[in-house]
Scaffold this motif. Structure first.
Motif, PDB file in Angstrom:
ATOM      1  N   ILE A 227     -18.535 -18.057  -5.283  1.00  0.00           N
ATOM      2  CA  ILE A 227     -17.592 -16.969  -5.509  1.00  0.00           C
ATOM      3  C   ILE A 227     -18.363 -15.685  -5.793  1.00  0.00           C
ATOM      4  O   ILE A 227     -19.289 -15.680  -6.610  1.00  0.00           O
ATOM      5  CB  ILE A 227     -16.654 -17.272  -6.700  1.00  0.00           C
ATOM      6  CG1 ILE A 227     -15.948 -18.606  -6.500  1.00  0.00           C
ATOM      7  CG2 ILE A 227     -15.635 -16.142  -6.873  1.00  0.00           C
ATOM      8  CD1 ILE A 227     -15.043 -18.660  -5.303  1.00  0.00           C
ATOM      9  N   LEU A 228     -18.001 -14.614  -5.128  1.00  0.00           N
ATOM     10  CA  LEU A 228     -18.587 -13.295  -5.354  1.00  0.00           C
ATOM     11  C   LEU A 228     -17.497 -12.395  -5.923  1.00  0.00           C
ATOM     12  O   LEU A 228     -16.799 -11.686  -5.188  1.00  0.00           O
ATOM     13  CB  LEU A 228     -19.128 -12.718  -4.043  1.00  0.00           C
ATOM     14  CG  LEU A 228     -20.141 -13.597  -3.302  1.00  0.00           C
ATOM     15  CD1 LEU A 228     -20.511 -12.965  -1.965  1.00  0.00           C
ATOM     16  CD2 LEU A 228     -21.391 -13.806  -4.149  1.00  0.00           C
ATOM     17  N   PRO A 229     -17.269 -12.438  -7.242  1.00  0.00           N
ATOM     18  CA  PRO A 229     -16.128 -11.734  -7.847  1.00  0.00           C
ATOM     19  C   PRO A 229     -16.159 -10.227  -7.628  1.00  0.00           C
ATOM     20  O   PRO A 229     -15.105  -9.586  -7.576  1.00  0.00           O
ATOM     21  CB  PRO A 229     -16.221 -12.104  -9.330  1.00  0.00           C
ATOM     22  CG  PRO A 229     -17.629 -12.555  -9.537  1.00  0.00           C
ATOM     23  CD  PRO A 229     -18.067 -13.170  -8.253  1.00  0.00           C
ATOM     24  N   GLU A 230     -17.368  -9.650  -7.514  1.00  0.00           N
ATOM     25  CA  GLU A 230     -17.448  -8.198  -7.327  1.00  0.00           C
ATOM     26  C   GLU A 230     -16.912  -7.758  -5.971  1.00  0.00           C
ATOM     27  O   GLU A 230     -16.616  -6.576  -5.760  1.00  0.00           O
ATOM     28  CB  GLU A 230     -18.901  -7.723  -7.494  1.00  0.00           C
ATOM     29  CG  GLU A 230     -19.870  -8.210  -6.414  1.00  0.00           C
ATOM     30  CD  GLU A 230     -20.489  -9.552  -6.683  1.00  0.00           C
ATOM     31  OE1 GLU A 230     -21.624  -9.772  -6.228  1.00  0.00           O
ATOM     32  OE2 GLU A 230     -19.845 -10.382  -7.350  1.00  0.00           O
ATOM     33  N   PHE A 231     -16.747  -8.725  -5.050  1.00  0.00           N
ATOM     34  CA  PHE A 231     -16.189  -8.426  -3.730  1.00  0.00           C
ATOM     35  C   PHE A 231     -14.916  -9.228  -3.427  1.00  0.00           C
ATOM     36  O   PHE A 231     -14.419  -9.185  -2.296  1.00  0.00           O
ATOM     37  CB  PHE A 231     -17.233  -8.703  -2.640  1.00  0.00           C
ATOM     38  CG  PHE A 231     -18.460  -7.862  -2.728  1.00  0.00           C
ATOM     39  CD1 PHE A 231     -18.412  -6.487  -2.490  1.00  0.00           C
ATOM     40  CD2 PHE A 231     -19.686  -8.428  -3.069  1.00  0.00           C
ATOM     41  CE1 PHE A 231     -19.549  -5.708  -2.573  1.00  0.00           C
ATOM     42  CE2 PHE A 231     -20.840  -7.650  -3.143  1.00  0.00           C
ATOM     43  CZ  PHE A 231     -20.777  -6.285  -2.896  1.00  0.00           C
ATOM     44  N   ASN A 232     -14.405  -9.948  -4.421  1.00  0.00           N
ATOM     45  CA  ASN A 232     -13.223 -10.797  -4.195  1.00  0.00           C
ATOM     46  C   ASN A 232     -13.390 -11.669  -2.957  1.00  0.00           C
ATOM     47  O   ASN A 232     -12.472 -11.815  -2.133  1.00  0.00           O
ATOM     48  CB  ASN A 232     -11.959  -9.939  -4.074  1.00  0.00           C
ATOM     49  CG  ASN A 232     -11.548  -9.310  -5.395  1.00  0.00           C
ATOM     50  OD1 ASN A 232     -11.873  -9.827  -6.468  1.00  0.00           O
ATOM     51  ND2 ASN A 232     -10.864  -8.177  -5.324  1.00  0.00           N
ATOM     52  N   THR A 233     -14.568 -12.250  -2.850  1.00  0.00           N
ATOM     53  CA  THR A 233     -14.944 -13.021  -1.659  1.00  0.00           C
ATOM     54  C   THR A 233     -15.444 -14.404  -2.067  1.00  0.00           C
ATOM     55  O   THR A 233     -16.085 -14.558  -3.102  1.00  0.00           O
ATOM     56  CB  THR A 233     -16.043 -12.273  -0.866  1.00  0.00           C
ATOM     57  OG1 THR A 233     -15.493 -11.051  -0.374  1.00  0.00           O
ATOM     58  CG2 THR A 233     -16.548 -13.104   0.304  1.00  0.00           C
ATOM     59  N   SER A 325     -24.710  -9.217   2.838  1.00  0.00           N
ATOM     60  CA  SER A 325     -25.198  -7.830   2.934  1.00  0.00           C
ATOM     61  C   SER A 325     -24.168  -6.889   3.542  1.00  0.00           C
ATOM     62  O   SER A 325     -24.253  -5.669   3.372  1.00  0.00           O
ATOM     63  CB  SER A 325     -26.482  -7.793   3.759  1.00  0.00           C
ATOM     64  OG  SER A 325     -26.215  -7.993   5.148  1.00  0.00           O
ATOM     65  N   ILE A 326     -23.205  -7.451   4.258  1.00  0.00           N
ATOM     66  CA  ILE A 326     -22.173  -6.644   4.906  1.00  0.00           C
ATOM     67  C   ILE A 326     -21.082  -6.246   3.919  1.00  0.00           C
ATOM     68  O   ILE A 326     -20.431  -5.211   4.073  1.00  0.00           O
ATOM     69  CB  ILE A 326     -21.557  -7.442   6.082  1.00  0.00           C
ATOM     70  CG1 ILE A 326     -22.595  -7.658   7.171  1.00  0.00           C
ATOM     71  CG2 ILE A 326     -20.318  -6.775   6.637  1.00  0.00           C
ATOM     72  CD1 ILE A 326     -22.218  -8.749   8.156  1.00  0.00           C
ATOM     73  N   LEU A 327     -20.879  -7.047   2.885  1.00  0.00           N
ATOM     74  CA  LEU A 327     -19.740  -6.875   1.989  1.00  0.00           C
ATOM     75  C   LEU A 327     -19.670  -5.507   1.308  1.00  0.00           C
ATOM     76  O   LEU A 327     -18.566  -4.963   1.150  1.00  0.00           O
ATOM     77  CB  LEU A 327     -19.731  -7.991   0.948  1.00  0.00           C
ATOM     78  CG  LEU A 327     -19.550  -9.406   1.524  1.00  0.00           C
ATOM     79  CD1 LEU A 327     -19.611 -10.439   0.399  1.00  0.00           C
ATOM     80  CD2 LEU A 327     -18.238  -9.522   2.284  1.00  0.00           C
ATOM     81  N   PRO A 328     -20.789  -4.892   0.879  1.00  0.00           N
ATOM     82  CA  PRO A 328     -20.672  -3.566   0.264  1.00  0.00           C
ATOM     83  C   PRO A 328     -19.991  -2.531   1.156  1.00  0.00           C
ATOM     84  O   PRO A 328     -19.304  -1.633   0.658  1.00  0.00           O
ATOM     85  CB  PRO A 328     -22.138  -3.187  -0.015  1.00  0.00           C
ATOM     86  CG  PRO A 328     -22.821  -4.501  -0.202  1.00  0.00           C
ATOM     87  CD  PRO A 328     -22.163  -5.420   0.774  1.00  0.00           C
TER      88      PRO A 328
END
Length: 336
Positions: A227-233, A325-328
């Motif tokens: 889980i990547l909470p900073e990206f809701n992903t 790396s694409i998420l930002p």
């Protein structure tokens, strides 16, 4: 290009027909193909469904399945049928590269080519097109092709209805996606009236998992979910060793990405799996987030806004890092 009147006239006499669909066919691909097959054979057309590859066991119960030719298993027969075909229906795909080596055979033939599809940006290989990106499934478009364009509602029998219901049910995630409109429900009601046993179809598709498949799902959720909470992903990544360990077969990975998307805060979910020849990605999203844009721009793929797929020639680890790396770039959309 064919117009509707010319196509209708062409189909007024028995023809040699091939129906094909995308590689690793899903419920919509097989449901739309076999639905159209069961319609055409009622009119005396010599019809064969050719799939580029195998497909899940939970789809092999549909009427007409025993007549399907799998290209990878019967290449000479497939080539002969395509070469002799007078018309080829291309269902649930919009580019001939989606049917692998079969695509070049279809491209070279002089047969009329009819595309029935709901994906973005279709390739111009067809002579007639019944296309709508707002349709929830190719099976929905096969229904409207038969009923509205060919004016043959009377030939929607139990076998046709069963297959088309399966396609619509699976591609709409059991009628949960936003494009499951009131028109779709009216079509589904008509298919039930025509003989589709909705509860039985659901049972055959969704309640037929093997023990290995269930244990593999548990492994994915317990050990492979990040889980990547900073990206809701959310990301589920699986290597080849895991596939071998759980004896994963065609169709066993289908739908796993939706478990990651079901988490309340998640707006984008990725299932990334290391196959024999390359890494495959399956993305799902909520709302207006463009999963298809990521697949098209970065992973040689595409699809729908909320359901898309792609591939990578890099390692599993490198592909996962590339995806992260694409998420930002999409952070504003993901956290809004």
């Amino acid at each position: 290009m064919l117009d509707l009147a010319s196509l209708t006239d062409f189909l007024s006499r028995p023809r040699k027909v091939v129906i094909t669909t995308h590689h690793k066919p899903d419920g919509d691909a097989m449901g739309s193909s076999l639905g159209l097959y069961n319609y055409l054979i009622q009119q005396g057309h010599h019809t064969t469904v050719i799939t580029p590859t195998d497909y899940p066991d939970f789809l092999t119960w549909m009427p007409g399945n025993e007549e399907v030719v799998i290209f990878t298993q019967q290449q000479e027969l497939s080539a002969k049928l395509v070469a002799e075909a007078e018309i080829i229906f291309c269902l649930d795909f919009n580019s001939l590269n989606r049917i692998n080596e079969l695509g070049e055979l279809v491209r070279q033939t002089t047969a009329y080519k009819v595309m029935i599809d709901h994906h973005l940006e279709p390739e111009d290989f067809d002579d007639y097109r019944h296309w709508d990106i707002n349709a929830c499934a190719a099976a929905q478009l096969v229904y409207t092709f038969i009923v509205d364009q060919l004016n043959n509602r009377a030939l929607i029998n139990k076998d046709v209805a069963t297959c088309l219901y399966t396609g619509i049910m699976t591609d709409s995630a059991s009628f949960r996606l936003p494009n499951t409109t009131s028109d779709v429900h009216r079509i589904v009601a008509d298919l039930i009236d025509a003989g589709a046993n909705n509860s039985r179809i659901h049972e055959l598709v969704y309640n037929s998992a093997s023990e290995n498949r269930l244990r593999f799902l548990g492994h994915c959720l317990a050990n492979c979910l990040e889980i990547l909470p900073e990206f809701n992903t959310a990301i589920i990544s699986v290597n080849k060793q895991d596939l071998q360990r759980f004896d994963v077969n065609t169709g066993d990975t289908e739908g796993i990405v939706n478990y990651a998307l079901s988490i309340a805060s998640i707006r984008l979910a990725a299932f990334i799996v290391e196959r024999t020849d390359r890494v495959k990605l399956s993305l799902r999203s909520k709302g207006e987030f463009p999963a298809n844009e990521i697949c098209k721009k970065y992973f040689a793929g595409g699809g729908h806004r909320n359901a898309a797929g792609g591939q990578s020639d890099e390692s599993l680890e490198a592909t996962v890092e590339k995806f992260k790396s694409i998420l930002p770039e999409y952070k504003k959309l993901l956290i809004q």
